[in-house]
Design a protein around this motif. Structure first.
Motif, PDB file in Angstrom:
ATOM      1  N   ARG A 164       0.556  -1.226   0.189  1.00  0.00           N
ATOM      2  CA  ARG A 164       0.003  -0.045   0.150  1.00  0.00           C
ATOM      3  C   ARG A 164       0.856   1.271   0.162  1.00  0.00           C
ATOM      4  O   ARG A 164       0.469   2.019  -0.783  1.00  0.00           O
ATOM      5  CB  ARG A 164      -1.013  -0.017   1.161  1.00  0.00           C
ATOM      6  CG  ARG A 164      -2.047  -1.085   1.065  1.00  0.00           C
ATOM      7  CD  ARG A 164      -3.173  -0.681   2.385  1.00  0.00           C
ATOM      8  NE  ARG A 164      -2.555  -1.028   3.579  1.00  0.00           N
ATOM      9  CZ  ARG A 164      -2.557  -2.071   4.169  1.00  0.00           C
ATOM     10  NH1 ARG A 164      -3.065  -3.173   3.439  1.00  0.00           N
ATOM     11  NH2 ARG A 164      -2.215  -2.196   5.555  1.00  0.00           N
ATOM     12  N   ALA A 165       1.966   1.260   0.780  1.00  0.00           N
ATOM     13  CA  ALA A 165       2.861   2.477   0.990  1.00  0.00           C
ATOM     14  C   ALA A 165       3.503   2.574  -0.647  1.00  0.00           C
ATOM     15  O   ALA A 165       3.558   3.850  -0.949  1.00  0.00           O
ATOM     16  CB  ALA A 165       3.947   2.017   1.755  1.00  0.00           C
ATOM     17  N   HIS A 166       3.739   1.658  -1.126  1.00  0.00           N
ATOM     18  CA  HIS A 166       4.197   1.788  -2.795  1.00  0.00           C
ATOM     19  C   HIS A 166       3.504   2.189  -3.645  1.00  0.00           C
ATOM     20  O   HIS A 166       3.611   3.016  -4.453  1.00  0.00           O
ATOM     21  CB  HIS A 166       4.973   0.355  -2.966  1.00  0.00           C
ATOM     22  CG  HIS A 166       6.302   0.053  -2.777  1.00  0.00           C
ATOM     23  ND1 HIS A 166       6.566  -0.348  -1.418  1.00  0.00           N
ATOM     24  CD2 HIS A 166       7.585   0.351  -3.215  1.00  0.00           C
ATOM     25  CE1 HIS A 166       7.758  -0.754  -1.143  1.00  0.00           C
ATOM     26  NE2 HIS A 166       8.479  -0.192  -2.241  1.00  0.00           N
ATOM     27  N   TYR A 167       2.108   1.740  -3.371  1.00  0.00           N
ATOM     28  CA  TYR A 167       1.066   2.394  -4.240  1.00  0.00           C
ATOM     29  C   TYR A 167       0.703   3.806  -4.319  1.00  0.00           C
ATOM     30  O   TYR A 167       0.609   4.526  -5.111  1.00  0.00           O
ATOM     31  CB  TYR A 167      -0.456   1.559  -4.018  1.00  0.00           C
ATOM     32  CG  TYR A 167      -0.275   0.468  -4.945  1.00  0.00           C
ATOM     33  CD1 TYR A 167      -0.487   0.507  -6.326  1.00  0.00           C
ATOM     34  CD2 TYR A 167      -0.637  -1.039  -4.343  1.00  0.00           C
ATOM     35  CE1 TYR A 167      -0.409  -0.822  -7.181  1.00  0.00           C
ATOM     36  CE2 TYR A 167      -0.867  -2.053  -5.150  1.00  0.00           C
ATOM     37  CZ  TYR A 167      -0.658  -2.019  -6.867  1.00  0.00           C
ATOM     38  OH  TYR A 167      -0.876  -3.063  -7.405  1.00  0.00           O
ATOM     39  N   ARG A 168       0.973   4.274  -2.732  1.00  0.00           N
ATOM     40  CA  ARG A 168       0.806   5.549  -2.597  1.00  0.00           C
ATOM     41  C   ARG A 168       1.730   6.496  -2.894  1.00  0.00           C
ATOM     42  O   ARG A 168       1.636   7.440  -3.537  1.00  0.00           O
ATOM     43  CB  ARG A 168       0.634   5.775  -1.214  1.00  0.00           C
ATOM     44  CG  ARG A 168      -0.700   5.522  -0.381  1.00  0.00           C
ATOM     45  CD  ARG A 168      -0.978   5.969   1.088  1.00  0.00           C
ATOM     46  NE  ARG A 168       0.042   5.421   2.015  1.00  0.00           N
ATOM     47  CZ  ARG A 168      -0.196   4.299   2.565  1.00  0.00           C
ATOM     48  NH1 ARG A 168      -1.311   3.538   2.587  1.00  0.00           N
ATOM     49  NH2 ARG A 168       0.858   3.866   3.520  1.00  0.00           N
ATOM     50  N   LEU A 169       2.985   5.918  -3.152  1.00  0.00           N
ATOM     51  CA  LEU A 169       4.077   6.593  -3.658  1.00  0.00           C
ATOM     52  C   LEU A 169       4.067   6.696  -5.317  1.00  0.00           C
ATOM     53  O   LEU A 169       4.063   7.923  -5.813  1.00  0.00           O
ATOM     54  CB  LEU A 169       5.335   5.772  -3.314  1.00  0.00           C
ATOM     55  CG  LEU A 169       6.792   6.374  -3.881  1.00  0.00           C
ATOM     56  CD1 LEU A 169       6.891   7.861  -3.552  1.00  0.00           C
ATOM     57  CD2 LEU A 169       7.873   5.631  -3.659  1.00  0.00           C
ATOM     58  N   VAL A 170       3.640   5.790  -5.972  1.00  0.00           N
ATOM     59  CA  VAL A 170       3.235   6.090  -7.366  1.00  0.00           C
ATOM     60  C   VAL A 170       2.141   6.821  -7.573  1.00  0.00           C
ATOM     61  O   VAL A 170       2.414   7.438  -8.420  1.00  0.00           O
ATOM     62  CB  VAL A 170       2.979   4.465  -7.753  1.00  0.00           C
ATOM     63  CG1 VAL A 170       2.698   4.442  -9.380  1.00  0.00           C
ATOM     64  CG2 VAL A 170       4.047   3.354  -7.811  1.00  0.00           C
ATOM     65  N   ALA A 171       1.174   6.799  -6.735  1.00  0.00           N
ATOM     66  CA  ALA A 171       0.226   7.950  -7.138  1.00  0.00           C
ATOM     67  C   ALA A 171       0.758   9.443  -6.915  1.00  0.00           C
ATOM     68  O   ALA A 171       0.381  10.311  -7.593  1.00  0.00           O
ATOM     69  CB  ALA A 171      -0.983   7.835  -5.898  1.00  0.00           C
TER      70      ALA A 171
END
Length: 350
Positions: free
Chosen positions: A89-96
């Motif tokens: 989830r942290a990586h998805y937030r970073l990509v967003a």
């Protein structure tokens, strides 16, 4: 272009990008003054300073993402928990965040607007989705993934070219998330050893989807060019599929889709809704010289999504191929109808 091994990408390319960001940013004030003065005399649209700023922002974007990714790697116990749900989830937030910043920069520097049209009820459920899009350059691909994140609040799983791993930040973050980098199809259409497991890899990617996941795939297998379009038609004729080749020859803005990976995704995700995407606006920007010619782009990117109920998708192989080609013909017609509108808007804004 062959992708270098992982150790080269991590030990050489990633530090080089961070170093380049520091050097270019340190020299930016002097370069901007020189390019602005030169542009006022040579070309009043200030293309050179705009391009310089965009290059610097992209390098900073890449470098900041690499630093953040390194921090996440340390926080995950030096990679031990990097694939846990919390760190995913942290990586998805970073990509967003990365995409949000990238398009904020494009909006202010290149004067790019994005307009998205979706069917009613598009946001109403948590079902996974398979999203198939035309391929018209990396810019449009970034826009699509940005839309999946920001407008639709979905976590994308992407089938994308392995050459994108030349970009260190994209390489690191997307290899930590459920995505599949694939080698571009061979020009001859002959299956290579690296192609043999492609459908299985896509099937595994699609079968693991949960609520609010979306698999994004580009069935054409590469960016649209006239040369690739001609090769796709020749490939169909060589296989004795003359009717399909004739239909592909009538397509003006897209290439005939390669159905294998797309149908593998559909079969592996029987509960997923199916969406197609047509878009236009950045079709003419594929190379650095195209970027230079078009700056500032003054473009509006228009995207149109539509859904196909699962019970309308044929089970028979030949009928499925015919159905997919009809959807691609619909995309082609939509692009042909809306490209003049994009050009009119561009001329009004210029």
């Amino acid at each position: 272009m062959r992708v270098p091994p992982v150790w080269v990408r991590r030990v050489v390319l990633a530090p080089l990008v961070v170093l380049a960001a520091i050097v270019v940013t340190a020299l930016l004030p002097a370069w901007l003054i020189a390019t602005v003065l030169a542009s006022l005399v040579i070309e009043p649209r200030l293309r050179t300073p705009r391009l310089l700023l965009m290059v610097d922002l992209y390098l900073l974007w890449d470098a900041a993402a690499l630093v953040a990714l390194f921090g996440l790697w340390i926080a995950s116990g030096f990679g031990r928990c990097i694939h846990s749900p919390g760190f995913q989830r942290a990586h998805y937030r970073l990509v967003a965040w990365m995409l949000r910043f990238l398009f904020w920069s494009a909006h202010w520097l290149l004067r790019v607007e994005i307009e998205v049209h979706t069917p009613a009820g598009f946001h109403d459920d948590d079902r996974p989705r398979v999203i198939a899009s035309r391929h018209a350059g990396p810019g449009n691909s970034f826009v699509l993934i940005h839309a999946v994140f920001d407008w639709f609040d979905r976590s994308p799983r992407i089938v994308l070219k392995d050459t994108l791993q030349w970009d260190p930040a994209i390489d690191v973050v997307l290899n930590r998330l459920p995505n599949r980098f694939i080698a571009p199809p061979s020009a001859s259409g002959i299956r290579r050893p690296s192609d043999l497991g492609l459908q299985q890899r896509i099937r595994e990617l699609a079968s693991g989807m949960g609520p609010r996941d979306a698999l994004v795939i580009f069935p054409e297998g590469g960016n649209f060019t006239e040369r690739r379009r001609s090769r796709a038609i020749e490939r169909l004729r060589a296989a004795g599929l003359n009717t399909a080749a004739d239909r592909a020859a009538r397509l003006k803005n897209v290439m005939a889709p390669r159905p294998g990976g797309f149908f593998a995704a559909l079969d592996a995700a029987p509960d997923a809704d199916v969406f197609f995407v047509a878009h236009t606006g950045l079709d003419r920007i594929r190379t650095i010289s195209d970027v230079w010619r078009e700056l500032p782009t003054d473009n509006t990117i228009i995207m149109r999504f539509w859904s196909v109920p699962r019970d309308e998708i044929p089970a028979d192989r030949d009928e499925r191929n015919d159905w997919l080609m009809r959807e691609w013909e619909r995309i082609d017609e939509w692009v042909e109808a809306h490209r003049p509108e994009v050009e009119r808007r561009r001329q009004r804004r210029a």
